[in-house]
Motif scaffolding. Structure first.
Motif, PDB file in Angstrom:
ATOM      1  N   GLN A 142       1.800  -8.677   0.553  1.00 25.11           N
ATOM      2  CA  GLN A 142       1.270  -8.649   1.952  1.00 25.11           C
ATOM      3  C   GLN A 142       2.405  -8.187   2.867  1.00 25.11           C
ATOM      4  O   GLN A 142       3.526  -8.479   2.750  1.00 25.11           O
ATOM      5  N   VAL A 143       1.968  -7.299   3.605  1.00 23.03           N
ATOM      6  CA  VAL A 143       2.778  -6.612   4.699  1.00 23.03           C
ATOM      7  C   VAL A 143       2.115  -6.700   5.896  1.00 23.03           C
ATOM      8  O   VAL A 143       0.933  -6.510   6.142  1.00 23.03           O
ATOM      9  N   GLN A 144       2.759  -7.089   6.875  1.00 18.00           N
ATOM     10  CA  GLN A 144       2.222  -7.547   8.265  1.00 18.00           C
ATOM     11  C   GLN A 144       3.366  -7.456   9.150  1.00 18.00           C
ATOM     12  O   GLN A 144       4.500  -7.240   8.834  1.00 18.00           O
TER      13      GLN A 144
ATOM     14  N   GLY B 106     -12.870   0.851  -9.884  1.00 14.10           N
ATOM     15  CA  GLY B 106     -13.790   0.209  -9.027  1.00 14.10           C
ATOM     16  C   GLY B 106     -13.052  -1.144  -8.496  1.00 14.10           C
ATOM     17  O   GLY B 106     -13.596  -2.134  -7.842  1.00 14.10           O
ATOM     18  N   ALA B 107     -11.789  -1.507  -9.133  1.00 14.90           N
ATOM     19  CA  ALA B 107     -11.087  -2.746  -8.738  1.00 14.90           C
ATOM     20  C   ALA B 107     -10.481  -2.638  -7.365  1.00 14.90           C
ATOM     21  O   ALA B 107     -10.066  -1.536  -6.972  1.00 14.90           O
ATOM     22  N   LEU B 108     -10.496  -3.754  -6.531  1.00 11.24           N
ATOM     23  CA  LEU B 108      -9.910  -3.469  -5.216  1.00 11.24           C
ATOM     24  C   LEU B 108      -8.150  -3.386  -5.492  1.00 11.24           C
ATOM     25  O   LEU B 108      -7.650  -3.947  -6.207  1.00 11.24           O
ATOM     26  N   GLU B 109      -7.718  -2.315  -4.821  1.00 10.29           N
ATOM     27  CA  GLU B 109      -6.424  -2.010  -4.896  1.00 10.29           C
ATOM     28  C   GLU B 109      -5.626  -2.059  -3.453  1.00 10.29           C
ATOM     29  O   GLU B 109      -4.471  -2.559  -3.708  1.00 10.29           O
ATOM     30  N   GLN B 110      -6.234  -2.236  -2.484  1.00 10.00           N
ATOM     31  CA  GLN B 110      -5.540  -2.324  -1.253  1.00 10.00           C
ATOM     32  C   GLN B 110      -6.381  -3.072  -0.068  1.00 10.00           C
ATOM     33  O   GLN B 110      -7.778  -2.477  -0.008  1.00 10.00           O
TER      34      GLN B 110
ATOM     35  N   GLY C 287      -1.564  -6.798  15.263  1.00 14.24           N
ATOM     36  CA  GLY C 287      -1.460  -7.641  13.988  1.00 14.24           C
ATOM     37  C   GLY C 287      -2.182  -7.140  12.809  1.00 14.24           C
ATOM     38  O   GLY C 287      -3.068  -7.657  12.213  1.00 14.24           O
ATOM     39  N   PRO C 288      -1.471  -5.821  12.454  1.00 14.52           N
ATOM     40  CA  PRO C 288      -1.999  -5.403  10.865  1.00 14.52           C
ATOM     41  C   PRO C 288      -1.421  -6.127  10.000  1.00 14.52           C
ATOM     42  O   PRO C 288      -0.399  -6.660   9.916  1.00 14.52           O
ATOM     43  N   VAL C 289      -2.251  -6.332   8.847  1.00 12.65           N
ATOM     44  CA  VAL C 289      -2.197  -6.785   7.537  1.00 12.65           C
ATOM     45  C   VAL C 289      -2.525  -6.266   6.286  1.00 12.65           C
ATOM     46  O   VAL C 289      -3.857  -5.693   6.385  1.00 12.65           O
ATOM     47  N   ILE C 290      -1.795  -6.015   5.541  1.00 12.24           N
ATOM     48  CA  ILE C 290      -1.958  -5.029   4.560  1.00 12.24           C
ATOM     49  C   ILE C 290      -1.898  -5.847   3.172  1.00 12.24           C
ATOM     50  O   ILE C 290      -0.975  -6.554   3.092  1.00 12.24           O
ATOM     51  N   HIS C 291      -2.860  -6.150   2.156  1.00 14.77           N
ATOM     52  CA  HIS C 291      -2.673  -6.526   0.973  1.00 14.77           C
ATOM     53  C   HIS C 291      -2.668  -5.455  -0.062  1.00 14.77           C
ATOM     54  O   HIS C 291      -3.634  -4.843  -0.237  1.00 14.77           O
ATOM     55  N   ILE C 292      -1.613  -5.733  -0.980  1.00 20.26           N
ATOM     56  CA  ILE C 292      -1.359  -4.521  -2.062  1.00 20.26           C
ATOM     57  C   ILE C 292      -1.602  -5.060  -3.390  1.00 20.26           C
ATOM     58  O   ILE C 292      -0.729  -6.272  -3.593  1.00 20.26           O
TER      59      ILE C 292
ATOM     60  N   LEU D  78       5.331  -0.624  -3.727  1.00 15.62           N
ATOM     61  CA  LEU D  78       4.660  -1.874  -3.929  1.00 15.62           C
ATOM     62  C   LEU D  78       3.748  -2.024  -5.088  1.00 15.62           C
ATOM     63  O   LEU D  78       3.528  -2.954  -5.498  1.00 15.62           O
ATOM     64  N   LYS D  79       3.332  -0.827  -5.665  1.00 16.13           N
ATOM     65  CA  LYS D  79       2.676  -0.601  -6.999  1.00 16.13           C
ATOM     66  C   LYS D  79       3.440  -1.237  -8.001  1.00 16.13           C
ATOM     67  O   LYS D  79       2.969  -1.876  -8.840  1.00 16.13           O
ATOM     68  N   THR D  80       4.749  -0.613  -8.083  1.00 14.82           N
ATOM     69  CA  THR D  80       5.507  -0.920  -9.159  1.00 14.82           C
ATOM     70  C   THR D  80       6.525  -2.035  -8.874  1.00 14.82           C
ATOM     71  O   THR D  80       7.378  -2.435  -9.798  1.00 14.82           O
ATOM     72  N   GLN D  81       6.717  -2.522  -7.806  1.00 15.72           N
ATOM     73  CA  GLN D  81       7.675  -3.629  -7.163  1.00 15.72           C
ATOM     74  C   GLN D  81       9.250  -2.918  -7.459  1.00 15.72           C
ATOM     75  O   GLN D  81       9.992  -3.546  -7.843  1.00 15.72           O
ATOM     76  N   ARG D  82       9.253  -1.851  -7.430  1.00 17.01           N
ATOM     77  CA  ARG D  82      10.619  -1.251  -7.141  1.00 17.01           C
ATOM     78  C   ARG D  82      11.168  -1.157  -5.962  1.00 17.01           C
ATOM     79  O   ARG D  82      10.713  -0.366  -5.006  1.00 17.01           O
TER      80      ARG D  82
END
Length: 188
Positions: free
Chosen positions: A94-96, A56-60, A80-85, A170-174
């Motif tokens: 943030q990916v934009q 139930g935690a915000l993932e994206q 202007g798409p913006v994604i927060h992961i 982006l989940k593991t920062q690899r």
């Protein structure tokens, strides 16, 4: 004999009536012109979408200034798409970009024009800000993976890295840089 002629005339009239109806329906359902096929079927302003994990935690989260859907290609174009992961450590990235497109049938968001990836600052005193820039990027929304074959620039205050092609989970920062990797480091 008269009945036969009368039946023949009625059959011919019925045939002409059916031809007229057929011609009318063909004209009414004429193929769409090129302009008509390129028309959008709906628009959206200030779009927000959030995805949560099993706990139930915000993932994206995803937002865009505007969206336009095209039914013939089943594509949605985002301005202007913006994604927060959120990564595994609980930090946000943030990916934009200026533009993005996504087909109704897959989970691939194609980002174009001034694509930027950066960690979101937790504290205003953060000095190790990393910024990744490229001209185009494919983002797999379910796997939270960003990839490109285009030139990439990675900058922080002391270092600049350039490469051609990148894959970043982006989940593991690899991050993997594919080729022509060059690094310039200026110590403080």
């Amino acid at each position: 004999m008269r009945k036969r002629y009368l039946l023949l005339v009625l059959t011919i009239l019925l045939g002409f009536a059916l031809l007229a109806v057929d011609n009318y329906t063909q004209e009414a359902s004429a193929p769409l012109t090129e302009n008509q096929t390129a028309e959008a079927d709906y628009y959206g302003e200030i779009l927000f979408n959030r995805r949560f994990n099993e706990q139930g935690a915000l993932e994206q989260s995803f937002s865009a200034q505007r969206s336009t859907h095209f039914p013939t290609t089943q594509d949605t174009v985002f301005d202007g798409p913006v994604i927060h992961i959120q990564d595994e450590d609980g930090s946000y990235w943030q990916v934009q970009a200026q533009l993005g497109t996504m087909n109704d049938q897959d989970d691939l968001l194609r980002l174009r024009q001034d694509v930027e990836i950066r960690p979101l600052k937790r504290h205003s005193s953060a000095t190790d800000e990393v910024v990744i820039n490229t001209s185009s990027l494919d983002y797999l929304t379910k796997q939270q993976v960003a990839q490109t074959t285009e030139p990439v620039t990675i900058v922080n205050p002391q270092t600049q890295i350039t490469a051609t092609g990148m894959r970043m989970d982006l989940k593991t920062q690899r991050m993997e840089l594919h080729s022509e990797v060059t690094t310039h480091h200026a110590p403080e």
